[in-house]
Enzyme design. Structure first.
Site, mmCIF file in Angstrom:
data_model
loop_
_atom_site.group_PDB
_atom_site.id
_atom_site.type_symbol
_atom_site.label_atom_id
_atom_site.label_comp_id
_atom_site.label_asym_id
_atom_site.label_seq_id
_atom_site.Cartn_x
_atom_site.Cartn_y
_atom_site.Cartn_z
ATOM 1 C CD GLU A 169 -2.673 1.102 2.650
ATOM 2 O OE1 GLU A 169 -3.578 1.928 2.796
ATOM 3 O OE2 GLU A 169 -2.441 0.184 3.480
ATOM 4 C CE LYS B 213 -7.273 1.332 3.274
ATOM 5 N NZ LYS B 213 -6.063 1.691 4.070
ATOM 6 C CE1 TYR C 225 -8.337 0.343 13.381
ATOM 7 C CE2 TYR C 225 -10.217 0.855 11.990
ATOM 8 C CZ TYR C 225 -9.110 0.078 12.265
ATOM 9 O OH TYR C 225 -8.764 -0.954 11.430
ATOM 10 C CB CYS D 156 -4.711 -1.996 4.106
ATOM 11 S SG CYS D 156 -3.997 -2.368 5.743
ATOM 12 C CB SER E 176 -1.304 -4.552 8.176
ATOM 13 O OG SER E 176 -1.888 -5.069 9.355
ATOM 14 C CE LYS F 56 -2.896 -5.337 12.686
ATOM 15 N NZ LYS F 56 -2.679 -3.932 12.290
ATOM 16 N N GLY G 286 21.436 7.580 28.752
ATOM 17 C CA GLY G 286 21.822 7.714 30.138
ATOM 18 C C GLY G 286 21.575 6.404 30.870
ATOM 19 C CG ASP H 79 12.746 0.792 32.760
ATOM 20 O OD1 ASP H 79 12.177 -0.230 32.347
ATOM 21 O OD2 ASP H 79 12.375 1.429 33.754
ATOM 22 C CG ASN I 290 10.648 16.157 39.888
ATOM 23 O OD1 ASN I 290 10.759 14.938 39.783
ATOM 24 N ND2 ASN I 290 9.480 16.753 40.076
#
Length: 546
Positions: free
Chosen positions: A41, A112, A118, A148, A185, A191, A294, A300, A377
């Site tokens: 696509e 299409k 959405y 699609c 997609s 999925k 960092g 993480d 902070n």
């Protein structure tokens, strides 16, 4: 008919690049004796082009690219996606289209019909829905050409259909015996199985061969996994392209056989490969070569560093450890060991002196045993400023390291640890971060085990752990899945068995911290509902039903 299915990784708007990909791919297919080459696509301009479509020069470049392709490619039929103009005086000015051309002539055009609006999709913003087209006769077959979403409306797959019409069913009624769906997609966890099930259902139900040609690569936050495939009339996969990589796979309608390229087994590995691909494409497509991270001694930043090395190579990655007086001695060793395992540049910039200067100016009466958010902070913002300074100095992109759980509940600092050009794992819940890291370490210790085993901590005050301020991440992530990804209400979450106090606390944090997420760096989408473009909530709000 022998078909070559191409999944290409376009760069949005780079028509020269896409022209070369299609010309070279078509020649490869012809050398393999193929009759037809199929590209995804909007293969000419890349998906999604968004508001570039408002520029006439962009649409004109798209049209010129098609004309050049039609003139250049001979001896094989080509199907590809592009933008075409709407000749009607009413409606949107453009169509999302697919064309079949061969030997200097355009044989067929399909527009299409079903335009998604959405999650990350907003196609009705620019495109006019197409009307039904007849199958096209080609090489002894009746090809039904769809794009699609046109294939995502079968009543036996979707309990609530979004559209009144079903282009696939109509093409079959009109005699199509091969359905070709060119697609962009996107990937998210879970999925792959659903999409295969849907396409297999279409093939089995309508007793036709289904050819699926999907885009691959990362374009901003949206990741495309490829996984192009062919499904026979029994719904069996008879050809399969690779995942998260450009590929060509062949299929012959004469004997119903095709090439089967290796695929990824688990969703955990698939998410990791998606993040690696997305990081590589975002950094390089934005014109960078190097990245800086960092390191904190936490899981993480360790995962982000691993992803960056896999994406760009260790020689392109710099890591910086920025300890304060609250940094544990273990983290000095753990960050050094991690950098050594990854083979990346590693440096230390202590921040305690800078921090004390700030505190003297802003909080002269600060109690070092009971630090307020101001002092906590400040440390994060000093680190964020240093990383952005390195980015300016060395011309590298800062990769921020916050996960989805933290971003959801606001356990992150604006202009501090949220600084960066790409939020690599901002759609990865904390529990999945651990799962991925354990998968990385399945054969040898890449991420030091102490990083996986110790209690997570921001280390912004003495003896701090995340669970001083938050419920356990297992609790947070289960509630977030319901609240963010499934749009469950507080009452529904409690009825599902979650602790009422935890539900009230976590959902309130999610709502309260919307403003932070609006200022976050773009993140790579790997779950059904990520923060960002696919989740649009007002900042000034108070949901207060009667």
């Amino acid at each position: 008919m022998k078909i070559a299915i191409f999944q290409v990784n376009p760069l949005i708007g780079d028509f020269k690049r896409q022209f070369s990909l299609i010309v070279e791919g078509s020649r490869r297919a012809m050398e393999q004796g193929c009759d037809l080459a199929v590209f995804p696509e909007l293969a000419l301009c890349g998906y999604p082009p968004r508001d570039l479509l408002e520029y006439g020069a962009f649409v004109t470049a798209n049209e010129k690219c098609l004309a050049a392709l039609v003139k250049e490619v001979h001896g094989i039929g080509v199907i590809c996606g592009l933008v075409t103009g709407n000749p009607d005086e009413t409606g949107k000015a453009l169509f999302n289209s697919a064309v079949l051309f061969e030997d200097g002539r355009i044989l067929h055009t399909a527009n299409k019909q079903l335009l998604p609006t959405y999650d990350v999709f907003d196609e009705q913003r620019h495109f006019e829905p197409g009307t039904a087209t007849q199958p096209v006769d080609y090489k002894g077959h009746r090809i039904g050409l769809t794009i699609c979403e046109d294939a995502w409306n079968d009543k036996d797959v979707f309990r609530r259909r979004l559209y009144a019409r079903d282009p696939v069913a109509q093409l079959v009624r009109d005699g199509a015996d091969v359905l070709i769906n060119i697609a962009a997609s996107p990937f998210h966890k879970g999925k792959r199985v659903f999409r295969d099930t849907m396409l297999a259902t279409l093939a089995r139900k309508h007793k036709v061969t289904v050819v699926f040609a999907n885009q691959v690569g990362g374009n901003d936050h949206i990741l495309f996994d490829g996984a192009s495939a062919v499904f026979d009339v029994r719904g069996q996969v008879v050809a399969r392209a690779a995942e998260f990589a450009e590929d060509m796979v062949l299929y012959d309608t004469a004997d119903g056989r095709g090439e089967m390229h290796p695929v990824i087994g688990s969703d955990t590995e698939a998410v990791l490969q998606a993040l690696i691909m997305g990081t590589r494409d975002y950094v390089t497509k934005c014109g960078f070569r190097k990245a800086v991270i960092g390191l904190s001694g936490g899981i993480d930043s360790a995962l982000v560093a691993y992803i960056a090395v896999q994406a760009l190579g260790p020689e392109q990655i710099a890591t910086i450890f920025m300890p304060s007086r609250y940094t544990s001695p273990d983290n000095y060793q753990d960050t050094r060991n991690l950098a050594g395992n990854l083979g990346v540049d590693y440096s230390i910039i202590p921040i305690d002196g800078l921090y004390q200067d700030f505190v003297r100016l802003l909080v002269p009466d600060a109690d070092d045993t009971a630090l307020s958010l101001t002092e906590q902070n400040l440390q994060a913002r000093i680190r964020g400023t240093l990383l952005m300074g390195v980015s300016n100095r060395d011309g590298c992109l800062v990769l921020s390291t916050g996960n989805k759980s933290e971003l959801a509940v606001g356990y992150c600092t604006l202009y501090g640890d949220m600084n960066g050009g790409l939020a690599v794992i901002s759609d990865v819940p904390k529990t999945l971060v651990y799962e991925i890291c354990r998968w990385i370490n399945r054969e040898q210790e890449v991420i030091p085990m102490r990083i996986l085993e110790k209690a997570p901590s921001a280390e912004l005050k003495p003896d701090q752990t995340d669970q001083d301020d938050l419920p356990p991440y297992e609790v947070i992530d289960a509630i977030l899945e319901g609240y963010v990804e499934k749009a469950m209400s507080v009452d529904e979450l409690v009825a599902a068995g979650h602790d009422p106090q935890a539900v009230a606390d976590i959902t309130a944090r999610v709502d309260r911290n919307e403003y932070k997420r609006h200022q976050a760096a773009p993140g790579l989408k790997v779950t059904p509902k990520a923060f960002g473009e696919g989740r649009r909530f007002p900042l000034a709000k108070r949901f207060n039903p009667l």
